[in-house]
Each structure stands twice: as structure tokens, then as C-alpha cells.
Write a protein that holds these residues in place. Structure first.
Motif, PDB file in Angstrom:
ATOM      1  N   SER A   1       0.773  -1.371   0.298  1.00  0.00           N
ATOM      2  CA  SER A   1       0.282   0.018  -0.252  1.00  0.00           C
ATOM      3  C   SER A   1       0.688   1.125   0.283  1.00  0.00           C
ATOM      4  O   SER A   1       1.073   1.938   0.848  1.00  0.00           O
ATOM      5  N   ILE A   2       2.056   1.042  -0.955  1.00  0.00           N
ATOM      6  CA  ILE A   2       2.810   2.583  -1.282  1.00  0.00           C
ATOM      7  C   ILE A   2       2.605   2.887  -2.688  1.00  0.00           C
ATOM      8  O   ILE A   2       2.542   2.398  -3.428  1.00  0.00           O
ATOM      9  N   PRO A   3       2.766   4.085  -3.238  1.00  0.00           N
ATOM     10  CA  PRO A   3       3.190   4.141  -4.258  1.00  0.00           C
ATOM     11  C   PRO A   3       4.206   3.976  -5.099  1.00  0.00           C
ATOM     12  O   PRO A   3       5.286   3.331  -4.713  1.00  0.00           O
ATOM     13  N   LEU A   4       3.782   3.470  -6.295  1.00  0.00           N
ATOM     14  CA  LEU A   4       4.833   3.191  -7.330  1.00  0.00           C
ATOM     15  C   LEU A   4       5.677   4.127  -7.323  1.00  0.00           C
ATOM     16  O   LEU A   4       6.141   4.794  -8.461  1.00  0.00           O
ATOM     17  N   TYR A   5       7.145   4.551  -7.023  1.00  0.00           N
ATOM     18  CA  TYR A   5       8.133   5.767  -6.607  1.00  0.00           C
ATOM     19  C   TYR A   5       9.207   5.169  -8.384  1.00  0.00           C
ATOM     20  O   TYR A   5       8.931   4.640  -8.396  1.00  0.00           O
ATOM     21  N   ASP A   6       9.390   6.355  -8.622  1.00  0.00           N
ATOM     22  CA  ASP A   6       9.499   6.636 -10.056  1.00  0.00           C
ATOM     23  C   ASP A   6      12.277   5.859  -9.376  1.00  0.00           C
ATOM     24  O   ASP A   6      12.141   4.999 -10.473  1.00  0.00           O
ATOM     25  N   ASP A   7      11.963   5.850  -7.804  1.00  0.00           N
ATOM     26  CA  ASP A   7      12.819   5.795  -7.563  1.00  0.00           C
ATOM     27  C   ASP A   7      12.862   4.297  -7.256  1.00  0.00           C
ATOM     28  O   ASP A   7      12.325   4.115  -6.513  1.00  0.00           O
ATOM     29  N   VAL A   8      14.091   2.834  -8.063  1.00  0.00           N
ATOM     30  CA  VAL A   8      13.403   1.345  -7.538  1.00  0.00           C
ATOM     31  C   VAL A   8      13.589   1.559  -6.610  1.00  0.00           C
ATOM     32  O   VAL A   8      13.086   0.383  -5.316  1.00  0.00           O
ATOM     33  N   ARG A   9      14.923   2.513  -6.133  1.00  0.00           N
ATOM     34  CA  ARG A   9      15.115   1.676  -5.143  1.00  0.00           C
ATOM     35  C   ARG A   9      14.620   2.012  -3.393  1.00  0.00           C
ATOM     36  O   ARG A   9      14.643   1.676  -1.957  1.00  0.00           O
ATOM     37  N   LYS A  10      14.239   3.690  -3.848  1.00  0.00           N
ATOM     38  CA  LYS A  10      13.045   3.739  -2.688  1.00  0.00           C
ATOM     39  C   LYS A  10      11.570   2.500  -2.730  1.00  0.00           C
ATOM     40  O   LYS A  10      11.273   2.621  -1.207  1.00  0.00           O
TER      41      LYS A  10
ATOM     42  N   ASP B   1      10.685  -1.925   5.302  1.00  0.00           N
ATOM     43  CA  ASP B   1      10.108  -1.484   5.942  1.00  0.00           C
ATOM     44  C   ASP B   1       8.623  -1.872   6.569  1.00  0.00           C
ATOM     45  O   ASP B   1       8.890  -2.251   7.995  1.00  0.00           O
ATOM     46  N   MET B   2       7.719  -2.467   5.579  1.00  0.00           N
ATOM     47  CA  MET B   2       7.008  -3.317   6.066  1.00  0.00           C
ATOM     48  C   MET B   2       6.329  -4.576   5.738  1.00  0.00           C
ATOM     49  O   MET B   2       5.647  -5.222   6.342  1.00  0.00           O
ATOM     50  N   VAL B   3       7.935  -5.200   5.779  1.00  0.00           N
ATOM     51  CA  VAL B   3       7.636  -6.527   5.671  1.00  0.00           C
ATOM     52  C   VAL B   3       7.225  -7.257   6.756  1.00  0.00           C
ATOM     53  O   VAL B   3       5.861  -8.172   6.954  1.00  0.00           O
ATOM     54  N   PRO B   4       7.662  -6.875   8.304  1.00  0.00           N
ATOM     55  CA  PRO B   4       7.114  -7.664   9.565  1.00  0.00           C
ATOM     56  C   PRO B   4       5.662  -7.247   9.381  1.00  0.00           C
ATOM     57  O   PRO B   4       4.789  -8.829   9.485  1.00  0.00           O
TER      58      PRO B   4
ATOM     59  N   SER C   1      10.309 -20.490   0.748  1.00  0.00           N
ATOM     60  CA  SER C   1      10.803 -19.265   1.182  1.00  0.00           C
ATOM     61  C   SER C   1      10.808 -18.000   0.079  1.00  0.00           C
ATOM     62  O   SER C   1      10.692 -18.264  -0.936  1.00  0.00           O
ATOM     63  N   ILE C   2      10.266 -16.292   0.959  1.00  0.00           N
ATOM     64  CA  ILE C   2      10.127 -15.456  -0.084  1.00  0.00           C
ATOM     65  C   ILE C   2      10.627 -14.536   0.223  1.00  0.00           C
ATOM     66  O   ILE C   2      10.962 -14.159   1.594  1.00  0.00           O
ATOM     67  N   ASN C   3      11.219 -13.591  -0.852  1.00  0.00           N
ATOM     68  CA  ASN C   3      12.160 -12.390  -0.837  1.00  0.00           C
ATOM     69  C   ASN C   3      10.848 -11.501  -0.754  1.00  0.00           C
ATOM     70  O   ASN C   3      10.997 -10.941  -2.182  1.00  0.00           O
ATOM     71  N   ILE C   4      10.674 -10.794  -0.158  1.00  0.00           N
ATOM     72  CA  ILE C   4       9.734  -9.970  -0.148  1.00  0.00           C
ATOM     73  C   ILE C   4       9.931  -8.798  -0.621  1.00  0.00           C
ATOM     74  O   ILE C   4       8.893  -8.362  -1.971  1.00  0.00           O
ATOM     75  N   PRO C   5      11.070  -8.234  -0.227  1.00  0.00           N
ATOM     76  CA  PRO C   5      11.505  -7.334  -1.480  1.00  0.00           C
ATOM     77  C   PRO C   5      11.860  -7.511  -2.584  1.00  0.00           C
ATOM     78  O   PRO C   5      11.223  -6.485  -3.334  1.00  0.00           O
ATOM     79  N   MET C   6      12.721  -8.472  -3.198  1.00  0.00           N
ATOM     80  CA  MET C   6      12.932  -8.703  -4.293  1.00  0.00           C
ATOM     81  C   MET C   6      11.800  -9.362  -5.183  1.00  0.00           C
ATOM     82  O   MET C   6      11.594  -9.064  -6.552  1.00  0.00           O
ATOM     83  N   LEU C   7      10.077  -9.345  -4.418  1.00  0.00           N
ATOM     84  CA  LEU C   7       9.110  -9.721  -5.509  1.00  0.00           C
ATOM     85  C   LEU C   7       8.548  -8.117  -5.419  1.00  0.00           C
ATOM     86  O   LEU C   7       7.716  -8.539  -6.599  1.00  0.00           O
ATOM     87  N   ALA C   8       8.479  -7.313  -4.709  1.00  0.00           N
ATOM     88  CA  ALA C   8       8.482  -6.331  -5.024  1.00  0.00           C
ATOM     89  C   ALA C   8       8.742  -5.345  -5.932  1.00  0.00           C
ATOM     90  O   ALA C   8       8.494  -4.766  -6.424  1.00  0.00           O
TER      91      ALA C   8
END
Length: 364
Positions: free
Chosen positions: A60-69, A76-79, A164-171
Motif C-alpha cells: 500500500s505505497i506508491p510505485l515510486y520512480d526510484d526502485v531503490r526507494k 520497512d513493511m515486511v513485518p 522461502s520468499i524474499n518480499i522486497p525482491m518480489l516487490a
């Protein structure tokens, strides 16, 4: 037990080359590439209530132009995401394991475990189609026919599935896919469910195939029947079971006649990708706490069992004895600290029995 497979340089372990496996390995890769290409253009979509659909829908966050952001914000949302979707994590003691069989069907008890391995989001976004944010650590298949893990896998045995699931990589993969949709469909983006069906589920095929080969090897060693070659999709695939089973027999003969340490054993087992089995089974990079250790231990029960049963054939091997002693101490700690009691109540007793039969009795 998972700590037994942690090694700083898994690719430096000596390995043997088995004649006949090169053709098998080449066919595996060809089949995986063909199947992934097939599913990417199939229009296949999972159901809207799929656990991965719910997970991505919670970004539930915007798809920022910067993929790192974007990657950092999802990290930060993973937990919270793990808590909401019942994913085993060090901060989550709540699991939604009503066994819907999202991946391998209702016969299996399956769950996801969070993987926080670091990666370069810029490189990942550039190569998003080849990312593998999910990886199968354990399942029950013994065939190499590569069915899509969409919950309709035929004839799966009753057992455990751990992914196993890497949520940031999935994102990051989702972020890149969304941008590709804007370009290729003039803004009329496909649904999340199609993204999962066309990219995420097919990305599980390499690890699924590797675990299936190990399961076939383990079953052959124990004299347990394995699944015959069969057609499970519309493509004509070549698995060459004759060569596969010949490689397995050669492996088992060598393991029984040569004294090998546990790392050497797994350094000899081929996989569907370039690395050895020892490299493949490196534990996910995650903080280990009671809330998720039960899932890690459960994932490595078959691998510990395989190594222990082989080592019993070489009681005069001092190194094997040392390694068995290590596993014995680890099993005692699991029992004394009641680590498996942190598992969901619905599978707790079955998981204890699985641990006792496959590991505890062999570590004596």
C-alpha cells in the motif's frame, strides 16, 4: 539442523562429475526455459484470493520512480506483511495455516518463510523477468515433469512444502512488471493475478525441479517407489528418465563406497541450475527466532536424514562420526527447547513425528 548446511564457501567443496548428467542438466534447463516462456504468454491468472495476490495487494505505497526507494519502503513493511499473510518470520507468531494448497494442493501442508537476503535493486529491476523471489526448500514430488505449482499438481504425496520468499525482491519484480505493462499495453495493465501466474509461479520451476531430483535420490536410496514419467502440460518435454536414474544409481554407489563428509556429499549432488546441492540448500538469510526456527528446521529434515542414513554406512569414518555428533546435539536441543512447539497447532504433532522418524532415530 539448518546450521549444518551453512558454509562460507559452498562452491569450493570438491565435487565429482558424473557421466550422463550433462545431457540431463541441459534438458532440465531447456525444459524450464520453454515452460517459463509458455506461461509468460499464456494469460494464465491465479485466483484473486491467492496468498501472493493478497500479499502484493498489501503493498500500500506508491510505485515510486526510484526502485531503490520503493524497495526500502517495502522492506520497512515486511513485518506487517508477514503478519497479515501468515508468513513465518522472526517477528511473527501468527500463522494462517488452514492448508488451502496454494502451490501443491490440499494433500500437502505448506507455508512460506521470510527471506531477507540482500540484493541490488537496480540490477534486479534490469533483469526482473529472471528473478526468483520465491524458492522451494522442500516438497514431496519425485518426478521431473515440471508441473506449474498452482495448487493443481497431480498425485502429490501427503507431506510438507516449505517455500522461502524474499518480499522486497518480489516487490521490485512487481515494480518492473508494472512499468513494462505501461509500455506494452498502452496503460491497460494486466491484473496482479496474471503477473503471479505468468511470472512468479514459473520462477519456482528451477528450485522445484532440484528438490524433486533430491527427493528421487533419497527415495531410491530407501527403496521407496518414485513417480514415473508422465505428461502434465501441453508442451512436449524431454526428461530422459533413463539417464536420470542412471546418474542416481552412480551417485548412490559412490556415496556408499567412498568416505565423504556431509558437505562433500551435497557438493556431488547435481541440480537443475549451475550450482551444486550444497550451494542450493544454503539457509535463507534471516534473523532466526523461535517464531520462525521451527519452519527452518522442518525444511532441512529431509537433507539431514539423507546425510545421516548415508553416514551410518561408514561408522569407521571419523569425520562422519563428528558430524553425526553435531546433529545429535542439534536434535537434542530441538527436543529439549521444544522448538517445534512453535509450529501451528494443527501440524505440531505430525511435524514432531516427521522429525523423530527421519532424523532423531538416525542421529543416535
Amino acid at each position: 539442523m539448518y546450521t549444518l548446511f551453512e558454509t562460507p564457501n559452498p562452491n569450493k567443496t570438491p565435487r565429482y562429475f558424473y557421466m550422463g548428467f550433462e545431457s540431463v542438466h541441459r534438458r532440465w534447463l531447456e525444459n524450464i526455459i520453454r515452460l517459463q516462456g509458455h506461461w509468460r504468454t499464456s494469460g494464465y491468472a491465479v485466483k484473486s484470493d491467492h496468498v501472493l495476490s493478497r500479499l502484493i495487494g498489501s503493498f500500500s505505497i506508491p510505485l515510486y520512480d526510484d526502485v531503490r526507494k520503493y524497495r526500502d519502503a517495502i522492506t520497512d513493511m515486511v513485518p506487517q506483511l508477514c503478519m497479515a499473510c501468515g508468513i513465518a518470520a522472526p517477528t511473527n507468531s501468527s500463522y494462517t495455516l488452514q492448508n488451502p494448497g496454494w502451490f501443491y494442493g490440499l494433500k500437502d501442508k505448506e507455508w512460506l518463510i521470510s527471506d531477507s537476503s540482500d540484493f541490488d535493486p537496480i540490477v534486479a529491476a534490469r533483469n526482473w523477468e529472471s528473478l526468483e523471489p520465491l524458492k522451494v526448500l522442500r516438497h514431496t514430488l519425485t518426478d521431473l515433469n515440471m508441473p506449474l505449482p498452482n495448487g493443481e499438481v497431480p498425485d502429490t504425496a501427503d507431506g510438507y512444502v516449505i517455500i522461502s520468499i524474499n518480499i522486497p525482491m518480489l516487490a521490485v519484480q512487481y515494480w518492473s512488471w508494472q512499468r513494462s505493462q505501461v509500455i506494452t499495453t498502452q496503460g491497460a495493465a494486466e491484473r496482479i493475478q496474471q503477473f503471479i501466474g505468468q511470472y512468479i509461479l514459473p520462477s519456482l520451476l528451477p528450485s522445484q525441479t532440484t528438490v524433486a531430483f533430491f527427493n528421487r535420490l533419497h527415495a531410491t536410496m530407501r527403496g521407496v517407489a518414485v513417480t514415473a514419467e508422465r505428461k502434465v502440460n501441453s508442451l512436449a518435454l524431454s526428461t530422459n528418465y533413463t539417464n536420470v536414474d542412471r546418474v542416481i544409481k552412480t551417485l548412490l554407489t559412490d556415496f556408499e563406497t567412498n568416505k565423504m563428509t556431509f558437505p562433500e556429499i551435497f557438493g556431488c549432488i547435481p541440480t537443475s541450475t549451475a550450482e551444486t546441492m550444497l550451494s542450493f540448500i544454503q539457509p535463507p538469510d534471516t534473523i532466526v527466532a523461535r517464531q520462525n526456527q521451527w519452519a527452518l528446521e522442518a525444511a532441512y529434515i529431509p537433507y539431514a536424514s539423507f546425510a545421516l542414513q548415508l553416514s551410518k554406512k561408514h561408522d569407521n569414518n571419523a569425520q562422519n562420526q563428528l558430524e553425526r555428533n553435531v546433529i545429535y546435539r542439534l536434535t537434542q536441543r530441538i527436543v529439549n527447547d521444544r522448538l517445534l512447539d512453535a509450529a501451528p497447532r494443527s501440524i505440531r504433532n505430525d511435524l514432531r513425528l516427521d522429525f523423530d522418524v527421519q532424523v532423531a532415530v538416525w542421529s543416535q
